[in-house]
Design a protein around this motif. Structure first.
Motif, PDB file in Angstrom:
ATOM      1  N   ALA A 119      27.500 -15.374  17.872  1.00 13.12           N
ATOM      2  CA  ALA A 119      28.275 -16.243  18.767  1.00 13.12           C
ATOM      3  C   ALA A 119      29.180 -15.414  19.669  1.00 13.12           C
ATOM      4  CB  ALA A 119      29.097 -17.238  17.956  1.00 13.12           C
ATOM      5  N   ALA A 120      29.760 -14.336  19.106  1.00 10.33           N
ATOM      6  CA  ALA A 120      30.662 -13.512  19.920  1.00 10.33           C
ATOM      7  C   ALA A 120      29.878 -12.736  20.978  1.00 10.33           C
ATOM      8  CB  ALA A 120      31.438 -12.548  19.032  1.00 10.33           C
ATOM      9  N   THR A 125      27.197 -19.206  25.514  1.00  7.93           N
ATOM     10  CA  THR A 125      25.823 -19.678  25.654  1.00  7.93           C
ATOM     11  C   THR A 125      25.608 -20.673  24.515  1.00  7.93           C
ATOM     12  OG1 THR A 125      24.846 -18.072  24.141  1.00  7.93           O
ATOM     13  CG2 THR A 125      25.097 -17.390  26.434  1.00  7.93           C
ATOM     14  N   TRP A 126      24.416 -21.266  24.435  1.00 13.24           N
ATOM     15  CA  TRP A 126      24.217 -22.247  23.364  1.00 13.24           C
ATOM     16  C   TRP A 126      24.261 -21.594  21.991  1.00 13.24           C
ATOM     17  CZ3 TRP A 126      20.011 -21.803  20.127  1.00 13.24           C
ATOM     18  CH2 TRP A 126      19.000 -20.950  20.552  1.00 13.24           C
ATOM     19  N   LEU A 127      23.988 -20.260  21.914  1.00 15.55           N
ATOM     20  CA  LEU A 127      24.091 -19.557  20.640  1.00 15.55           C
ATOM     21  C   LEU A 127      25.538 -19.471  20.161  1.00 15.55           C
ATOM     22  CD1 LEU A 127      21.585 -16.610  20.994  1.00 15.55           C
ATOM     23  CD2 LEU A 127      21.567 -18.414  19.267  1.00 15.55           C
ATOM     24  N   THR A 191      34.910 -14.314  12.166  1.00 13.09           N
ATOM     25  CA  THR A 191      34.127 -13.170  12.627  1.00 13.09           C
ATOM     26  C   THR A 191      33.966 -13.219  14.137  1.00 13.09           C
ATOM     27  OG1 THR A 191      32.910 -13.282  10.558  1.00 13.09           O
ATOM     28  CG2 THR A 191      31.977 -11.914  12.284  1.00 13.09           C
ATOM     29  N   ARG A 192      33.731 -14.421  14.667  1.00 14.91           N
ATOM     30  CA  ARG A 192      33.597 -14.545  16.115  1.00 14.91           C
ATOM     31  C   ARG A 192      34.876 -14.064  16.798  1.00 14.91           C
ATOM     32  NH1 ARG A 192      35.099 -18.297  20.004  1.00 14.91           N
ATOM     33  NH2 ARG A 192      33.699 -18.392  21.803  1.00 14.91           N
ATOM     34  N   LEU A 199      35.096  -6.689  21.260  1.00 15.34           N
ATOM     35  CA  LEU A 199      34.223  -6.550  22.435  1.00 15.34           C
ATOM     36  C   LEU A 199      35.024  -6.493  23.732  1.00 15.34           C
ATOM     37  CD1 LEU A 199      31.374  -8.950  21.322  1.00 15.34           C
ATOM     38  CD2 LEU A 199      31.148  -6.506  21.757  1.00 15.34           C
ATOM     39  N   ASN A 200      36.276  -6.967  23.694  1.00 15.54           N
ATOM     40  CA  ASN A 200      37.100  -6.905  24.900  1.00 15.54           C
ATOM     41  C   ASN A 200      37.935  -5.635  24.979  1.00 15.54           C
ATOM     42  OD1 ASN A 200      36.391  -9.249  26.258  1.00 15.54           O
ATOM     43  ND2 ASN A 200      37.615 -10.492  24.869  1.00 15.54           N
TER      44      ASN A 200
END
Ligand SMILES: Nc1ncnc2c1ncn2[C@@H]1O[C@H](COP(=O)(O)OP(=O)(O)OP(=O)(O)O)[C@@H](O)[C@H]1O
Ligand SMILES: [Mg+2]
Lengths: 305, 339
Positions: A119-120, A125-127, A191-192, A199-200
């Motif tokens: 998800a992250a 997106t739809w995921l 976790t997301r 990631l940022n």
């Protein structure tokens, strides 16, 4: 690191001692006794029973005997189930709860963490949207709703799975699903969040500027840091799974610790209450300790502090 | 042919509130081995230009136009896997903040070896040896031991040295240095710049040096590109920009170099604020801040770049009276700002 572990270990022991004392005196201060029942018992017999269980002694002395017994691994007899010691009951029901709890926790981790990572990485997106909406629902439904709901759908309507008892592997599925869905949802969201934060970070841009492929960035550069929130939540999650087991074991008629705990409280089975409380507390303390160690092991900046 | 030829590059950010034209038609060239400076104040689009060269722009940003010809290949048309070969292999990048640009969860050795393993055939051991040698070359003592440390065990200056060593590991043709010294102490800034120059001479790397300090540019760059509000306003050799600035903004930047200030201890800063990039520019973007007497309210497209002398171009602004001597205008403005 060794010093840190030793310190946490000592802290844990102190916490356990405090919990033991508080539980003991709370139980002792509660009006009534394990031996008062609807049936009238002749006073001399009651006195005999009380003497057998040590209830004729002053409370501080009882506390001391009980504590030293516990330290030597002897939790005492059950005050309600004649001829059964608390140790027996634990030995019989603990494996059941341990199995249910660890399967649930494992399932929660195995479902929640990969879902959160995907998800992250594929945010917006739809995921991302689909699992996060489902997980919101998972978090909002309490176990006492989720349990009967699952039992209704999979047990009574679809007739796929048994809804009560504890006989074979298929009996684990519904209770474990009930327990783990909430935590899977929670782990996914944690976790997301953790992964998004990683990631940022600037270092991700550095890695991309070095030509590192996207999924290598995810698992090599971001996973350690991104898992920290989930790891920190392991302790509370275990605590929650244990207390959730009170409900779930009752719903699905599973002969585990949770069911005994409820019985012990209803029957005022002093020794059993004390033994089970200490056992639960010890589990939580140990899990928190493990979570702390994992946290330090994942984060190099903490190692030297 | 130039090593890098950026032509009319446009990178926009598509925000909820509107389109931010962070880079809106930037062009410049970098020859092999040359150092080109990009100067401009905060928000002028220097970093976004650099990231666009390597296509490191994330949503909601998008490169919407132009070309980036690198050694005869348009990077804006290259496949993703081709881009990964180029990133870190033929073009490396170092960033403004060495504190956050290294991964705090991984050892320096892991991070340096990773680059080598991606872009060369070296095995783990050989890569480690090469990384250690690279750290020694940037002046890190006991490199064979310290390479196994984590970034937080290094000071800021040391980390930037590590960044430089890492970026040059693969001997790239081009190094993009985005304000490599801004986060460092002044004394360390000079050391790091020297180191960069020294490594460049050894390896023949071309460098794009981003900075907002024209003073840094004077000592290090052959050519300079001055950016304002996402566009080039002037470009030329370092000497031309430094001694003969044409555009009012370049002149203001020159006035802002601390060592050139004459008025006591006070620092000159360019008055006013940079424009809002989500609004379309009417004529000259610098007009509201321009110290020259205004002639006409600006409209129409931004002024064209015109060639002033060989290799020196600037936007040719028609909205202000350029005939008044700059010295007077700027000094009076400075004193006004201080009073
Ligand atoms: N991720 C982003 N999303 C939205 N807008 C952005 C983003 N990154 C940059 N911008 C916009 O692009 C413009 C240029 O930013 P850029 O970082 O290139 O400036 P800069 O010249 O490097 O400034 P500095 O000297 O502060 O580093 C800024 O106005 C900023 O608002
Ligand atoms: Mg910048």
């Amino acid at each position: 690191m060794a010093k840190f572990i030793a310190l946490r270990f000592l802290q844990g022991l102190l916490v356990l001692l405090a919990i033991y004392a508080i539980t003991f005196f709370l139980v002792a201060a509660t009006p009534g006794s394990p031996f008062s029942s609807e049936r009238a018992i002749p006073p001399h017999i009651l006195a005999q029973i009380e003497a057998f269980y040590g209830y004729d002694k002053p409370v501080l002395e009882r506390f001391w005997t009980s504590l030293t017994n516990t330290l030597s691994g002897e939790f005492g007899p059950s005050a309600v189930y004649a001829n059964r010691s608390v140790t027996d009951i634990i030995a019989e029901s603990f494996p059941v709860s341990l199995k249910l709890g660890s399967i649930s926790l494992l399932a929660a981790l195995l479902i929640g963490i990969p879902t959160g990572i995907v998800a992250a990485v594929r945010r917006n997106t739809w995921l991302d949207y689909v699992p996060m909406s489902v997980s919101m629902a998972g978090i909002c439904l309490p176990t006492f709703v989720m349990g009967p709901l699952l039992a209704l759908v999979f047990g009574l309507i679809l007739r796929l799975l048994p809804v009560s008892g504890w006989y074979g592997p298929e009996y684990i599925i519904l209770p474990a699903a009930t327990l783990s869905l909430y935590y899977a949802a929670y782990f996914a969201r944690l976790t997301r969040g953790g992964m998004l934060e990683m990631l940022n970070q600037d270092f991700v841009r550095t890695a991309r500027a070095k030509g590192v492929p996207e999924w290598t960035i995810v698992w090599k550069h971001c996973l350690k840091g991104g898992l920290i929130p989930a790891i920190t939540f392991l302790g509370p999650a275990l605590a929650g799974i244990i207390s959730g087991s009170f409900v779930v074991e009752t719903i699905f008629q599973i002969p585990g610790l949770g069911q005994w705990f409820v019985k012990a409280a209803l029957n005022r089975d002093d020794f059993l209450i004390l033994g089970l409380t200490v056992l639960f507390a010890a589990l939580i303390v140990v899990m928190n300790l493990l979570a702390d160690i994992a946290h330090v092991a994942l984060n190099p900046r903490l190692k030297y502090e | 042919m130039a090593l890098l030829h950026v032509q009319d590059l446009k990178t926009y950010f598509f925000m909820r509130g509107g389109v931010v034209r962070a880079v809106d038609g930037v062009s410049f060239e970098v020859e092999r081995g040359q150092t080109v400076g990009i100067v401009g104040e905060s928000g002028s689009g220097k970093s976004v230009s650099c990231y666009s060269i390597l296509r490191l722009i994330d949503e909601p940003g998008r490169i919407v136009g132009g070309s980036v010809m690198f050694d005869g290949e348009d990077l804006l048309q290259a496949t993703n896997s081709r881009m990964r070969e180029i990133r870190g292999g033929r073009i490396s990048m170092i960033f403004q903040d060495p504190m956050t640009s290294l991964n705090p969860f991984l050892r320096i050795s892991t991070q340096m070896v990773e680059t080598l393993r991606l872009h060369t055939d070296l095995d783990q051991r050989a890569a480690l040896h090469k990384a250690i040698a690279a750290l020694e070359e940037v002046g890190i003592a006991e490199a064979s031991k310290r390479i196994h440390s984590y970034p937080h065990e290094f000071s800021g200056g040391m980390r930037q040295r590590v960044m430089i060593a890492s970026a040059l590991l693969t001997e790239p043709d081009l190094l993009i240095a985005d304000e490599p010294t801004t986060a460092l102490d002044v004394t360390i800034q000079a050391q790091v710049l020297d180191l960069l120059k020294q490594r460049q001479e050894r390896l023949g790397t071309a460098i794009i040096l981003v900075t907002h300090d024209l003073g840094v540019v004077a000592g290090t760059c052959e050519r300079v590109n001055v950016m304002y509000a996402g566009r080039d306003v002037e470009s030329g050799t370092a000497d031309q920009i430094f001694y003969d600035p044409h555009h009012a903004y370049t002149q203001a930047l020159q006035k802002a170099i601390p060592s050139l200030q004459t008025k006591g201890d006070l620092l000159y800063t360019v008055p006013g604020m940079p424009p809002d990039l989500s609004k379309p520019v009417q004529g000259c973007a610098f007009y509201p801040r321009c110290p020259y007497p205004k002639l006409a309210p600006p409209d129409g497209p931004p002024p064209e770049l015109v060639v002033l002398t060989e290799g020196h171009c600037a936007q040719d602004c028609q909205y202000c009276d350029r005939s008044k001597p700059i010295e007077d205008v700027l000094t009076s403005d400075v004193t006004e700002a201080f009073e």
